[in-house]
Design a protein around this motif. Structure first.
Motif, PDB file in Angstrom:
ATOM      1  N   TYR A  88      46.159  63.261  25.912  1.00  0.00           N
ATOM      2  CA  TYR A  88      45.687  62.120  26.549  1.00  0.00           C
ATOM      3  C   TYR A  88      44.305  62.160  27.049  1.00  0.00           C
ATOM      4  N   TYR A  91      44.507  66.028  27.541  1.00  0.00           N
ATOM      5  CA  TYR A  91      45.607  66.814  28.350  1.00  0.00           C
ATOM      6  C   TYR A  91      46.626  66.906  27.225  1.00  0.00           C
ATOM      7  N   ALA A 145      50.179  66.083  26.149  1.00  0.00           N
ATOM      8  CA  ALA A 145      51.436  66.151  26.548  1.00  0.00           C
ATOM      9  C   ALA A 145      52.858  66.239  25.640  1.00  0.00           C
ATOM     10  N   PRO A 179      62.122  68.419  33.234  1.00  0.00           N
ATOM     11  CA  PRO A 179      61.061  67.885  34.297  1.00  0.00           C
ATOM     12  C   PRO A 179      60.151  66.615  34.495  1.00  0.00           C
ATOM     13  N   SER A 180      59.873  66.491  35.899  1.00  0.00           N
ATOM     14  CA  SER A 180      59.066  65.012  35.846  1.00  0.00           C
ATOM     15  C   SER A 180      57.873  65.934  35.192  1.00  0.00           C
ATOM     16  N   GLY A 181      56.862  65.441  35.191  1.00  0.00           N
ATOM     17  CA  GLY A 181      56.518  65.910  33.641  1.00  0.00           C
ATOM     18  C   GLY A 181      55.879  66.318  32.327  1.00  0.00           C
ATOM     19  N   SER A 182      56.865  66.348  32.011  1.00  0.00           N
ATOM     20  CA  SER A 182      57.675  66.788  31.062  1.00  0.00           C
ATOM     21  C   SER A 182      57.109  66.365  29.976  1.00  0.00           C
ATOM     22  N   GLY A 183      57.062  65.141  29.528  1.00  0.00           N
ATOM     23  CA  GLY A 183      57.043  64.317  28.879  1.00  0.00           C
ATOM     24  C   GLY A 183      58.025  62.817  28.153  1.00  0.00           C
ATOM     25  N   LYS A 184      58.835  62.921  28.925  1.00  0.00           N
ATOM     26  CA  LYS A 184      60.105  61.767  28.678  1.00  0.00           C
ATOM     27  C   LYS A 184      59.424  60.892  28.083  1.00  0.00           C
ATOM     28  N   THR A 185      58.459  60.143  29.426  1.00  0.00           N
ATOM     29  CA  THR A 185      58.037  58.752  29.112  1.00  0.00           C
ATOM     30  C   THR A 185      56.932  58.981  28.346  1.00  0.00           C
ATOM     31  N   ASP A 230      62.704  62.654  40.216  1.00  0.00           N
ATOM     32  CA  ASP A 230      61.622  62.686  41.189  1.00  0.00           C
ATOM     33  C   ASP A 230      62.222  61.281  42.461  1.00  0.00           C
TER      34      ASP A 230
HETATM   35  N1  LIG Z   1      48.060  57.755  30.782  1.00  0.00           N
HETATM   36  C1  LIG Z   1      47.889  59.301  30.611  1.00  0.00           C
HETATM   37  N2  LIG Z   1      46.623  59.983  30.732  1.00  0.00           N
HETATM   38  C2  LIG Z   1      46.037  60.827  30.780  1.00  0.00           C
HETATM   39  N3  LIG Z   1      47.479  61.936  31.411  1.00  0.00           N
HETATM   40  C3  LIG Z   1      48.683  61.367  30.889  1.00  0.00           C
HETATM   41  C4  LIG Z   1      48.952  59.571  31.383  1.00  0.00           C
HETATM   42  N4  LIG Z   1      50.119  59.717  30.981  1.00  0.00           N
HETATM   43  C5  LIG Z   1      51.465  60.692  31.680  1.00  0.00           C
HETATM   44  N5  LIG Z   1      50.479  61.931  31.352  1.00  0.00           N
HETATM   45  C6  LIG Z   1      50.423  63.353  31.275  1.00  0.00           C
HETATM   46  O1  LIG Z   1      51.525  63.989  30.744  1.00  0.00           O
HETATM   47  C7  LIG Z   1      52.271  64.152  30.915  1.00  0.00           C
HETATM   48  C8  LIG Z   1      53.167  64.164  30.777  1.00  0.00           C
HETATM   49  O2  LIG Z   1      53.654  62.500  31.203  1.00  0.00           O
HETATM   50  P1  LIG Z   1      55.129  62.034  31.108  1.00  0.00           P
HETATM   51  O3  LIG Z   1      55.146  60.398  31.873  1.00  0.00           O
HETATM   52  O4  LIG Z   1      55.521  61.482  29.577  1.00  0.00           O
HETATM   53  O5  LIG Z   1      56.002  62.779  32.016  1.00  0.00           O
HETATM   54  P2  LIG Z   1      57.768  62.451  32.410  1.00  0.00           P
HETATM   55  O6  LIG Z   1      58.316  63.252  32.085  1.00  0.00           O
HETATM   56  O7  LIG Z   1      57.726  61.285  31.922  1.00  0.00           O
HETATM   57  O8  LIG Z   1      57.822  63.078  33.967  1.00  0.00           O
HETATM   58  P3  LIG Z   1      58.597  62.062  35.013  1.00  0.00           P
HETATM   59  O9  LIG Z   1      59.867  62.582  35.294  1.00  0.00           O
HETATM   60  O10 LIG Z   1      57.916  62.269  36.606  1.00  0.00           O
HETATM   61  O11 LIG Z   1      58.522  60.217  34.503  1.00  0.00           O
HETATM   62  C9  LIG Z   1      51.614  64.775  32.995  1.00  0.00           C
HETATM   63  O12 LIG Z   1      51.757  65.769  32.946  1.00  0.00           O
HETATM   64  C10 LIG Z   1      51.011  63.422  32.550  1.00  0.00           C
HETATM   65  O13 LIG Z   1      50.338  63.712  34.403  1.00  0.00           O
END
Ligand SMILES: Nc1ncnc2c1ncn2[C@@H]1O[C@H](COP(=O)(O)OP(=O)(O)OP(=O)(O)O)[C@@H](O)[C@H]1O
Ligand SMILES: [Mg+2]
Length: 252
Positions: free
Chosen positions: A13, A19, A21, A40-46, A251
């Motif tokens: 990103y 960053y 991801a 975990p939250s922020g691990s990159g799932k979404t 979360d």
């Molecule tokens: N559009 C973006 N621009 C910059 N960094 C991003 C963006 N979207 C996500 N990130 C970063 O990428 C990493 C992974 O984000 P992601 O949303 O995939 O996490 P997640 O596992 O789905 O977390 P959650 O359980 O909180 O939903 C995080 O550190 C987040 O801050």
């Protein structure tokens, strides 16, 4: 048969502030599998779900669905591919308030100009399977959250896609409605052999899947399989794995 293949996938990103991801992700999914993606939250799932479902672009590697390298398709081909081959369920229902339940579910079919009797037949099949065939003429504001999410699920299944992508589909539901939706997704996965890839932070939701892919810091940390374990035993195994990961798993 392999329906999804992810090779050396990375996602970065940002421009100035970069960053990473997702880092060099490799996995494949067989047709008809029900896979949960956790971490975990922020691990990159979404991020992972968005890039493998072509909602977002990848930075490196490849994503192959049903033999097609989706990052190589042009915009029109990709749009067609998504309409015919993919289905989506999100946390916030995403049903349109001005359309009835039936109109919401029929949306992907009308886009595809299917024959009317095929549309009606598919509609009946999915609404029977999800237990919402008596809600056809109601508007989203007249039904419960669980029923709205089952409507969203029906819409994802109605065009018989190859893969359904779901990001925290039970995130906005109480635990009873969540269990109900998951049971129905599991049944439809069996009945229609539709591949389901579901992001969840909830171990109880993940225990409905046949396999859990655990992410940590943008990498695949581990994978566990349900095999012939009971849901309860698989749930315990997921909790145990989660506890070894650290970080924020819920979360709230
Ligand atoms: N559009 C973006 N621009 C910059 N960094 C991003 C963006 N979207 C996500 N990130 C970063 O990428 C990493 C992974 O984000 P992601 O949303 O995939 O996490 P997640 O596992 O789905 O977390 P959650 O359980 O909180 O939903 C995080 O550190 C987040 O801050
Ligand atoms: Mg997320």
């Amino acid at each position: 048969m392999t329906i999804l293949e992810v090779n050396n996938l990375s996602k970065i990103y940002g421009n100035k502030q970069k960053y990473e991801a997702l880092k060099n992700i490799n996995f494949s999914v067989e047709k008809g599998e029900f896979v949960a993606i956790m971490g975990p939250s922020g691990s990159g799932k979404t991020t992972l779900l968005n890039v493998i479902s072509s909602i977002d672009t990848i930075s490196g590697g490849s994503v192959i669905i049903d033999g097609k390298e989706i990052n190589k398709l042009n915009d029109k081909k990709l749009a067609d591919f998504r309409k015919t081959q993919l289905g989506f369920i999100f946390q916030d229902y995403s049903v349109l308030p001005t359309l009835t339940v039936k109109e919401n579910i029929m949306l992907p079919l009308s886009v595809q100009k299917n024959k009317k009797y095929v549309m009606e037949q598919n509609y009946k099949e999915v609404t029977d399977a999800l237990g919402i065939n008596d809600l056809s003429h109601k508007y989203p504001s007249e039904i419960s959250g669980g029923q709205q999410q089952r409507t969203a699920a029906a819409r994802a299944f109605v065009h018989k896609p190859s893969i359904i992508f779901a990001d925290e589909p039970t995130g906005a539901l109480d635990s009873k409605s969540a269990q109900d939706l998951l049971k129905r997704l599991e049944d439809m996965n069996n009945e229609f052999n539709t591949t389901i890839i579901m992001v969840t932070h909830d171990p109880s939701a993940a225990s409905f899947a046949e396999r859990v892919i655990m992410l940590k810091d943008g990498n695949i940390h581990s994978e566990i399989h349900q095999n012939n374990k009971s849901k309860h035993d698989f749930y315990q195994e997921i909790i145990k794995l989660q506890s070894t990961l650290g970080g924020v798993t819920h979360d709230i």
